[in-house]
Design an enzyme around this catalytic site. Structure first.
Site, PDB file in Angstrom:
ATOM      1  N   SER A  81       0.811  -1.194   0.000  1.00 35.05           N
ATOM      2  CA  SER A  81       0.000   0.000   0.000  1.00 35.05           C
ATOM      3  C   SER A  81       0.861   1.267   0.000  1.00 35.05           C
ATOM      4  O   SER A  81       1.575   1.531  -0.965  1.00 35.05           O
ATOM      5  CB  SER A  81      -0.964  -0.048   1.181  1.00 35.05           C
ATOM      6  OG  SER A  81      -2.014   0.858   1.018  1.00 35.05           O
TER       7      SER A  81
ATOM      8  N   ASP B 168      -8.483  -5.296  -5.684  1.00 39.76           N
ATOM      9  CA  ASP B 168      -8.239  -4.073  -4.921  1.00 39.76           C
ATOM     10  C   ASP B 168      -8.458  -2.854  -5.801  1.00 39.76           C
ATOM     11  O   ASP B 168      -8.014  -2.820  -6.952  1.00 39.76           O
ATOM     12  CB  ASP B 168      -6.810  -4.072  -4.388  1.00 39.76           C
ATOM     13  CG  ASP B 168      -6.451  -2.811  -3.617  1.00 39.76           C
ATOM     14  OD1 ASP B 168      -7.294  -2.347  -2.815  1.00 39.76           O
ATOM     15  OD2 ASP B 168      -5.340  -2.295  -3.807  1.00 39.76           O
TER      16      ASP B 168
ATOM     17  N   CYS C 124      -5.285   0.722  -4.498  1.00 40.63           N
ATOM     18  CA  CYS C 124      -3.957   0.692  -5.131  1.00 40.63           C
ATOM     19  C   CYS C 124      -3.993  -0.428  -6.172  1.00 40.63           C
ATOM     20  O   CYS C 124      -3.309  -1.441  -6.051  1.00 40.63           O
ATOM     21  CB  CYS C 124      -2.857   0.449  -4.112  1.00 40.63           C
ATOM     22  SG  CYS C 124      -2.667   1.724  -2.861  1.00 40.63           S
TER      23      CYS C 124
ATOM     24  N   HIS D 105      -6.778  -6.129  -1.354  1.00 46.67           N
ATOM     25  CA  HIS D 105      -5.612  -5.308  -1.001  1.00 46.67           C
ATOM     26  C   HIS D 105      -4.555  -6.094  -0.228  1.00 46.67           C
ATOM     27  O   HIS D 105      -3.363  -5.965  -0.500  1.00 46.67           O
ATOM     28  CB  HIS D 105      -6.108  -4.119  -0.162  1.00 46.67           C
ATOM     29  CG  HIS D 105      -5.121  -3.029   0.048  1.00 46.67           C
ATOM     30  ND1 HIS D 105      -4.688  -2.214  -0.973  1.00 46.67           N
ATOM     31  CD2 HIS D 105      -4.495  -2.587   1.168  1.00 46.67           C
ATOM     32  CE1 HIS D 105      -3.840  -1.314  -0.492  1.00 46.67           C
ATOM     33  NE2 HIS D 105      -3.699  -1.526   0.806  1.00 46.67           N
ATOM     34  N   GLU D 106      -4.965  -6.888   0.735  1.00 41.12           N
ATOM     35  CA  GLU D 106      -4.052  -7.676   1.561  1.00 41.12           C
ATOM     36  C   GLU D 106      -3.895  -9.062   0.930  1.00 41.12           C
ATOM     37  O   GLU D 106      -4.516 -10.030   1.327  1.00 41.12           O
ATOM     38  CB  GLU D 106      -4.579  -7.749   2.994  1.00 41.12           C
ATOM     39  CG  GLU D 106      -4.681  -6.369   3.646  1.00 41.12           C
ATOM     40  CD  GLU D 106      -5.342  -6.395   5.010  1.00 41.12           C
ATOM     41  OE1 GLU D 106      -5.204  -7.411   5.732  1.00 41.12           O
ATOM     42  OE2 GLU D 106      -6.018  -5.408   5.359  1.00 41.12           O
TER      43      GLU D 106
END
Length: 486
Positions: free
Chosen positions: A205, A403, A406, A460-461
């Protein structure tokens, strides 16, 4: 994770170094100055603690050994506590030895983004030794933890983030780097068995800012140590990995628009909105970002760019429908990854066991606000990333394809824009399937020491959604190789 402006989203088994380096020896004149220090022991709340005062930097480490929290694999040591630098500046860390071959395994650190988000996110929700399954109130062992391969260090920085507490002098990515370097110097002095290990820096991120700058700073300090202008321990940096990174606002604000219209899941905006947002980007956001860079990045110009681009593009699109900016497949109130780890870390029993001295705060606003005041978000780290790739270390840029904040459109465009000897060849390559034991987990391309990967079905993760893929790419990158299918 990366904050939205105006929106808060969010290891050789040595139980104590005293056995290896007694206090009667560690301050002898024949011990190099950069590893000298004083060691002492005390108890607090019934928990035994070690204090190491590092002579070279003046930093002090105060930590608990083998708390029994999170990593419960027999024979695997862990250490948790603080590095104190200066007056009332206390940076939290949690270190886990590798589950396999700890005495020879490499060392890696993982930093979450924000700016101002705790790396306990990465530890408990992504790639740490334990995780919370199906909303459980207690953690269980993570079979895909990155300490299956490497000794893993998680750091809450800047101060004020997570369990870290005290005065926070950091106002930008550039001013954050020396604190992490100082931490590592004290860490190597306390744990000298890791001094010469291959070292990897992994982040996500806002790590698109942190990763390039920290890696570049470590390399510049290594050069200064080599030529005698700085005293310290060389950091054997071999790898930089950044998933779903925020690298370059000029590229990535445009990617918000394109991804929102043309991602592989479902469109978030219409064709007419895509045209309208593109025009707005060209007429307002892009000029503001160029002003930020053309004025050598004055704080006011970069602050203005951040607010302009948020108000005109990021904010409106992210609020245009019921979707989670960290996983567009889910509604905005998406409960995954489960946040149960937060209440667990806020438990007084857990805090006492691990040696935490402040209440846990996942993504407090104060550190973020300091970065915002310097317009740090609007500054590009593409040039710095290019110098890191040019240095020859292995660099992995990767992203989960669900995501938004980003997204992989922007990440791929950044990878294609990296300036190095293989730039043209890299940009010209088409991505092909990346497999784990024959199963496609994404698409990738490589050239020289640069790898890029889009991970299927991941938010995202990435490590939370595709842990098997994540562990494989981590191992390959730490082995100083471009990633490859298995």
């Amino acid at each position: 994770m990366r904050f939205q402006a105006g929106y808060l989203a969010a290891s050789v088994v040595l139980p104590s170094l005293a056995a290896a380096l007694p206090s009667s020896v560690e301050n002898r004149d024949d011990v190099p100055a950069h590893i000298r220090g004083k060691r002492s022991f005390y108890s607090r709340d019934g928990i035994k603690r070690t204090v190491f005062e590092h002579e070279a930097t003046g930093a002090k480490m105060d930590f608990v050994t083998n708390s029994g929290i999170c990593e419960t694999t027999p024979g695997v040591n862990q250490y948790s506590g603080y590095l104190s630098v200066g007056s009332d500046e206390n940076m939290w860390f949690w270190f886990f030895e590798a589950r396999n071959n700890a005495s020879t395994a490499p060392l890696a650190t993982f930093l979450n983004g924000g700016p101002g988000c705790s790396s306990m996110i990465g530890l408990f929700q992504e790639n740490g030794p334990c995780h919370f399954v199906n909303g459980s109130s207690t953690p269980s062992l993570n079979p895909y933890s990155w300490n299956e391969y490497a000794n893993m260090l998680y750091i809450d920085q800047p101060i004020g983030t997570g369990f870290s507490y005290g005065k926070d002098p950091v106002t930008s990515t550039v001013t954050a780097a020396p604190y992490v370097w100082t931490f590592l110097q004290a860490f190597f002095a306390q744990f000298p068995q890791y001094e010469s290990r291959d070292f990897g820096l992994f982040t996500e991120s806002y790590g698109g800012h942190y990763g390039p700058e920290f890696a570049s700073y470590f390399e510049s300090q290594n050069a200064a140590i080599a030529n005698g202008t700085t005293k310290g321990e060389n950091i054997s940096l071999v790898a930089l990995g950044i998933n779903n990174g925020w690298y370059d606002p000029i590229i990535q604000y445009k990617a918000y628009i394109d991804f929102s219209y043309n991602n592989t899941y479902s469109p978030l905006i219409s064709a007419s909105q895509h045209t309208s947002y593109t025009n707005t980007y060209t007429s307002s956001c892009l000029p503001a970002l160029k002003e930020c860079s053309s004025t050598t990045g004055s704080n006011s110009a970069c602050e203005n760019a951040e607010s302009t681009c948020y108000n005109d593009i990021e904010g409106p699109i992210s609020n245009s429908g019921d979707f989670d900016v960290y996983d567009i497949r889910e509604p905005s109130n998406d409960p995954y990854p489960p946040a149960t780890y937060v209440s667990y870390l806020q438990s007084s029993d857990v805090m006492t066991a691990i040696g935490a001295q402040s209440n846990y705060s996942e993504c407090p606003s104060a550190p973020y606000n300091k970065f915002s005041s310097t317009g740090d978000d609007s500054r590009s780290f593409l040039a710095t990333l290019s110098t890191v790739v040019q240095s020859g270390i292995q660099v992995l840029l990767w992203a989960g394809d669900a995501d938004w904040i980003c997204n992989w459109f922007g990440g791929l465009a950044v990878a294609n824009a990296v300036d190095f000897d293989g730039s043209a060849a890299f940009a010209a390559k088409e991505a092909v399937n990346y497999t784990v034991d024959g199963v496609a987990g994404g698409t990738f391309k490589t050239e020289g020491n640069l790898s890029w990967l889009r991970v299927f079905g991941a938010g995202h993760e990435v490590s939370y959604y595709q842990p098997e893929v994540a562990l494989q790419v981590f191992k390959q990158t730490m082995q100083k190789k471009v990633i490859f299918s298995t």
